[in-house]
Design a protein around this motif. Structure first.
Motif, PDB file in Angstrom:
ATOM      1  N   ARG A 133       0.843  -1.204   0.000  1.00 20.30           N
ATOM      2  CA  ARG A 133       0.000   0.000   0.000  1.00 20.30           C
ATOM      3  C   ARG A 133       0.873   1.247   0.000  1.00 20.30           C
ATOM      4  NH1 ARG A 133      -3.438  -0.888   5.248  1.00 20.30           N
ATOM      5  NH2 ARG A 133      -4.216   1.205   4.750  1.00 20.30           N
ATOM      6  N   PRO A 134       0.425   2.299  -0.669  1.00 16.59           N
ATOM      7  CA  PRO A 134       1.178   3.554  -0.601  1.00 16.59           C
ATOM      8  C   PRO A 134       1.074   4.147   0.792  1.00 16.59           C
ATOM      9  CG  PRO A 134      -0.918   3.909  -1.694  1.00 16.59           C
ATOM     10  CD  PRO A 134      -0.797   2.423  -1.495  1.00 16.59           C
ATOM     11  N   LEU A 135       2.057   4.941   1.165  1.00 14.57           N
ATOM     12  CA  LEU A 135       2.067   5.598   2.465  1.00 14.57           C
ATOM     13  C   LEU A 135       2.098   7.113   2.270  1.00 14.57           C
ATOM     14  CD1 LEU A 135       4.756   3.408   4.288  1.00 14.57           C
ATOM     15  CD2 LEU A 135       2.263   3.141   4.350  1.00 14.57           C
ATOM     16  N   ILE A 136       1.550   7.823   3.252  1.00 14.25           N
ATOM     17  CA  ILE A 136       1.670   9.274   3.305  1.00 14.25           C
ATOM     18  C   ILE A 136       2.676   9.591   4.404  1.00 14.25           C
ATOM     19  CG2 ILE A 136       0.488  11.471   3.648  1.00 14.25           C
ATOM     20  CD1 ILE A 136      -0.511   9.999   1.197  1.00 14.25           C
ATOM     21  N   ILE A 137       3.771  10.227   4.033  1.00  8.21           N
ATOM     22  CA  ILE A 137       4.839  10.549   4.975  1.00  8.21           C
ATOM     23  C   ILE A 137       4.683  11.999   5.425  1.00  8.21           C
ATOM     24  CG2 ILE A 137       7.324  10.691   5.306  1.00  8.21           C
ATOM     25  CD1 ILE A 137       6.222   7.841   4.844  1.00  8.21           C
ATOM     26  N   ALA A 138       4.699  12.218   6.741  1.00 12.44           N
ATOM     27  CA  ALA A 138       4.578  13.564   7.303  1.00 12.44           C
ATOM     28  C   ALA A 138       5.833  13.885   8.104  1.00 12.44           C
ATOM     29  CB  ALA A 138       3.348  13.667   8.199  1.00 12.44           C
ATOM     30  N   CYS A 139       6.537  14.931   7.708  1.00 11.03           N
ATOM     31  CA  CYS A 139       7.754  15.310   8.420  1.00 11.03           C
ATOM     32  C   CYS A 139       7.778  16.820   8.617  1.00 11.03           C
ATOM     33  CB  CYS A 139       8.996  14.835   7.681  1.00 11.03           C
ATOM     34  SG  CYS A 139       9.157  15.485   5.994  1.00 11.03           S
ATOM     35  N   ALA A 140       8.731  17.264   9.434  1.00 10.40           N
ATOM     36  CA  ALA A 140       8.870  18.682   9.744  1.00 10.40           C
ATOM     37  C   ALA A 140      10.250  19.162   9.325  1.00 10.40           C
ATOM     38  CB  ALA A 140       8.662  18.913  11.245  1.00 10.40           C
ATOM     39  N   HIS A 141      10.436  20.486   9.346  1.00 10.25           N
ATOM     40  CA  HIS A 141      11.739  21.069   9.042  1.00 10.25           C
ATOM     41  C   HIS A 141      12.649  20.918  10.260  1.00 10.25           C
ATOM     42  CE1 HIS A 141       9.353  23.066   5.862  1.00 10.25           C
ATOM     43  NE2 HIS A 141      10.497  23.075   5.198  1.00 10.25           N
ATOM     44  N   LEU A 142      13.107  19.688  10.477  1.00 12.37           N
ATOM     45  CA  LEU A 142      13.971  19.372  11.606  1.00 12.37           C
ATOM     46  C   LEU A 142      15.247  18.698  11.117  1.00 12.37           C
ATOM     47  CD1 LEU A 142      11.345  18.013  14.154  1.00 12.37           C
ATOM     48  CD2 LEU A 142      12.899  19.926  14.573  1.00 12.37           C
ATOM     49  N   SER A 143      16.364  19.048  11.768  1.00 10.31           N
ATOM     50  CA  SER A 143      17.648  18.471  11.427  1.00 10.31           C
ATOM     51  C   SER A 143      17.885  18.661   9.922  1.00 10.31           C
ATOM     52  CB  SER A 143      17.679  17.008  11.843  1.00 10.31           C
ATOM     53  OG  SER A 143      18.968  16.475  11.746  1.00 10.31           O
ATOM     54  N   ASN A 144      18.262  17.618   9.198  1.00  6.65           N
ATOM     55  CA  ASN A 144      18.365  17.717   7.736  1.00  6.65           C
ATOM     56  C   ASN A 144      17.262  16.851   7.135  1.00  6.65           C
ATOM     57  OD1 ASN A 144      19.009  17.845   5.037  1.00  6.65           O
ATOM     58  ND2 ASN A 144      21.212  17.677   5.361  1.00  6.65           N
ATOM     59  N   TRP A 145      16.083  17.445   6.961  1.00  6.76           N
ATOM     60  CA  TRP A 145      14.909  16.710   6.488  1.00  6.76           C
ATOM     61  C   TRP A 145      15.091  16.173   5.080  1.00  6.76           C
ATOM     62  CZ3 TRP A 145      15.531  21.820   7.405  1.00  6.76           C
ATOM     63  CH2 TRP A 145      15.444  22.682   6.313  1.00  6.76           C
ATOM     64  N   GLU A 146      16.089  16.681   4.338  1.00  3.11           N
ATOM     65  CA  GLU A 146      16.313  16.217   2.969  1.00  3.11           C
ATOM     66  C   GLU A 146      16.640  14.720   2.924  1.00  3.11           C
ATOM     67  OE1 GLU A 146      15.820  18.089   0.427  1.00  3.11           O
ATOM     68  OE2 GLU A 146      16.056  20.170   1.082  1.00  3.11           O
ATOM     69  N   VAL A 147      17.251  14.181   3.978  1.00  3.59           N
ATOM     70  CA  VAL A 147      17.692  12.785   3.932  1.00  3.59           C
ATOM     71  C   VAL A 147      16.527  11.804   4.024  1.00  3.59           C
ATOM     72  CG1 VAL A 147      19.917  13.418   4.954  1.00  3.59           C
ATOM     73  CG2 VAL A 147      18.086  12.552   6.430  1.00  3.59           C
ATOM     74  N   ILE A 148      15.323  12.291   4.345  1.00  4.11           N
ATOM     75  CA  ILE A 148      14.170  11.396   4.418  1.00  4.11           C
ATOM     76  C   ILE A 148      13.912  10.743   3.064  1.00  4.11           C
ATOM     77  CG2 ILE A 148      11.654  11.320   4.762  1.00  4.11           C
ATOM     78  CD1 ILE A 148      11.999  13.433   6.923  1.00  4.11           C
ATOM     79  N   GLY A 149      14.122  11.498   1.976  1.00  2.00           N
ATOM     80  CA  GLY A 149      13.920  10.937   0.650  1.00  2.00           C
ATOM     81  C   GLY A 149      14.795   9.723   0.417  1.00  2.00           C
ATOM     82  N   ALA A 150      16.055   9.799   0.849  1.00  4.66           N
ATOM     83  CA  ALA A 150      16.960   8.662   0.688  1.00  4.66           C
ATOM     84  C   ALA A 150      16.542   7.494   1.575  1.00  4.66           C
ATOM     85  CB  ALA A 150      18.384   9.087   1.017  1.00  4.66           C
ATOM     86  N   ALA A 151      16.063   7.790   2.782  1.00  4.71           N
ATOM     87  CA  ALA A 151      15.604   6.719   3.672  1.00  4.71           C
ATOM     88  C   ALA A 151      14.439   5.966   3.049  1.00  4.71           C
ATOM     89  CB  ALA A 151      15.205   7.304   5.024  1.00  4.71           C
ATOM     90  N   LEU A 152      13.512   6.702   2.441  1.00  5.51           N
ATOM     91  CA  LEU A 152      12.389   6.064   1.759  1.00  5.51           C
ATOM     92  C   LEU A 152      12.880   5.211   0.599  1.00  5.51           C
ATOM     93  CD1 LEU A 152       9.993   9.142   1.764  1.00  5.51           C
ATOM     94  CD2 LEU A 152       9.523   6.970   2.901  1.00  5.51           C
ATOM     95  N   SER A 153      13.814   5.737  -0.162  1.00  3.78           N
ATOM     96  CA  SER A 153      14.354   5.003  -1.297  1.00  3.78           C
ATOM     97  C   SER A 153      15.034   3.717  -0.834  1.00  3.78           C
ATOM     98  CB  SER A 153      15.335   5.885  -2.069  1.00  3.78           C
ATOM     99  OG  SER A 153      15.866   5.209  -3.184  1.00  3.78           O
ATOM    100  N   ARG A 154      15.782   3.800   0.254  1.00  7.45           N
ATOM    101  CA  ARG A 154      16.476   2.617   0.765  1.00  7.45           C
ATOM    102  C   ARG A 154      15.506   1.576   1.318  1.00  7.45           C
ATOM    103  NH1 ARG A 154      21.466   4.582   4.404  1.00  7.45           N
ATOM    104  NH2 ARG A 154      20.947   2.555   5.315  1.00  7.45           N
ATOM    105  N   LEU A 155      14.347   2.010   1.787  1.00  4.96           N
ATOM    106  CA  LEU A 155      13.330   1.072   2.254  1.00  4.96           C
ATOM    107  C   LEU A 155      12.517   0.488   1.103  1.00  4.96           C
ATOM    108  CD1 LEU A 155      11.927   2.846   5.455  1.00  4.96           C
ATOM    109  CD2 LEU A 155      13.342   0.785   5.358  1.00  4.96           C
ATOM    110  N   GLY A 156      12.776   0.954  -0.121  1.00  2.00           N
ATOM    111  CA  GLY A 156      12.033   0.464  -1.273  1.00  2.00           C
ATOM    112  C   GLY A 156      10.653   1.065  -1.393  1.00  2.00           C
ATOM    113  N   ILE A 157      10.493   2.310  -0.915  1.00  2.00           N
ATOM    114  CA  ILE A 157       9.202   2.996  -0.964  1.00  2.00           C
ATOM    115  C   ILE A 157       9.290   4.109  -2.008  1.00  2.00           C
ATOM    116  CG2 ILE A 157       7.492   4.330   0.334  1.00  2.00           C
ATOM    117  CD1 ILE A 157       8.544   2.997   2.880  1.00  2.00           C
TER     118      ILE A 157
END
Length: 310
Positions: A133-157
């Motif tokens: 199932r697709p997921l909706i990811i909710a994040c904030a401008h904390l730390s370096n939020w840019e790396v969330i994209g890579a985390a999703l990619s590494r999880l295969g999402i």
């Protein structure tokens, strides 16, 4: 940036004359290209530390510092002037670290020989991922939020992100290339609703950085005050029978991060109307954000006003 270097006298001319505006945009893009080239030569840790030093020196002189201070004053009205000053210094240090690390995002996120990104996902998220199932990811401008994209990619999402393009088109293209290298698709926010719905209908996930004030949002409490907050993530989750997953980035050290995927943000009462469920899910997300900011206020990036009348 051009205003800081050249002064405010160019702003009125830039607003009035396209040739001046284009010249300033070119100048700004050239500065950042040179900066990123220099930073890319350095190891990620050295680039991060250099970025911190530069931002802590220049940042407090910029107009943006007033916005940071006003948001911190509203969020933490009881802290002392010394505590406020310490938070502001930490914010600028984090801004500088993000800037310094930008040319190194790919190596920070994907270097198997020197892993700098740790991913921690709740069991509920792992279970949802297995369903496809697709997921909706909710994040904030904390730390370096840019790396969330890579985390999703590494999880295969497979994921897409609506974003607000930078006014400078040359700089916008430069920044977008760095972001797309992390494995995410970008949708320009002003025309994003249709492609977002097509994206999620095809079984792909969406990520939203949603701690900012949104004029066409709904008033939802944030630090005990109503903040106009986007309800699009919650609406999409309900419409497509999926979940909103709060995601937090923690800085573990210089150019090192941990991305935490939390259990789904659910409505407090599943028996209410869809409109009420939407607001309850959004309030749940804001409570997560508030807790994270309270724990690490110096890693927050409150670059725009969060509440009315500040």
């Amino acid at each position: 940036m051009p205003q800081f270097i050249l002064g405010n006298s160019f702003k009125k001319s830039a607003d009035k004359y396209a040739i001046v505006r284009n010249g300033l945009w070119f100048f700004e893009a050239a500065i950042f290209r040179l900066l990123f080239t220099i930073l890319s030569i350095l190891p990620p840790e050295s680039a991060s530390r250099l970025g911190q030093k530069v931002a802590m020196k220049i940042g407090p002189r910029l107009k943006k510092n007033k916005t940071f201070r006003r948001n911190i004053e509203r969020a933490f009205p009881d802290i002392t002037p010394a505590e406020q000053a310490s938070i502001l210094r930490s914010i600028w240090a984090n801004v500088g670290a993000i800037l310094g690390e930008f040319p190194h995002l790919r190596s920070i996120c994907y270097d198997e020989n020197n892993p700098r990104l740790t991913i921690v996902a709740a069991e509920e998220v792992r279970a949802l991922q297995k369903t496809g199932r697709p997921l909706i990811i909710a994040c904030a401008h904390l730390s370096n939020w840019e790396v969330i994209g890579a985390a999703l990619s590494r999880l295969g999402i497979p994921c897409a992100v609506p974003y607000t393009p930078i006014g400078n088109p040359w700089l916008n293209r430069m920044i977008s290339r760095y972001r797309e290298a992390l494995g995410v698709r970008l949708f320009a926010r002003q025309d994003s609703m249709r492609p977002m719905m097509q994206h999620i209908a095809a079984g792909n996930s969406l990520a939203f950085v949603m701690d900012q004030r949104v004029d066409n949002g709904q008033p939802v409490d944030f630090f005990g005050m109503p903040k106009m907050t986007t309800v699009v993530p919650a609406k999409l989750a309900l419409r497509y029978d999926t979940c909103v997953i709060p995601v937090r980035v923690l800085r573990l050290g210089t150019a090192r991060y941990q991305v935490n995927f939390y259990p789904p943000a659910l409505p407090d009462n599943p028996d209410v109307s869809e409109a009420d469920k939407t607001l309850q899910i959004t309030a749940n997300i804001n409570r997560h954000f508030e807790q994270w900011v309270r724990e690490q206020p110096g890693e927050w990036f409150p670059s725009k006003r969060r509440w009315d009348k500040i």
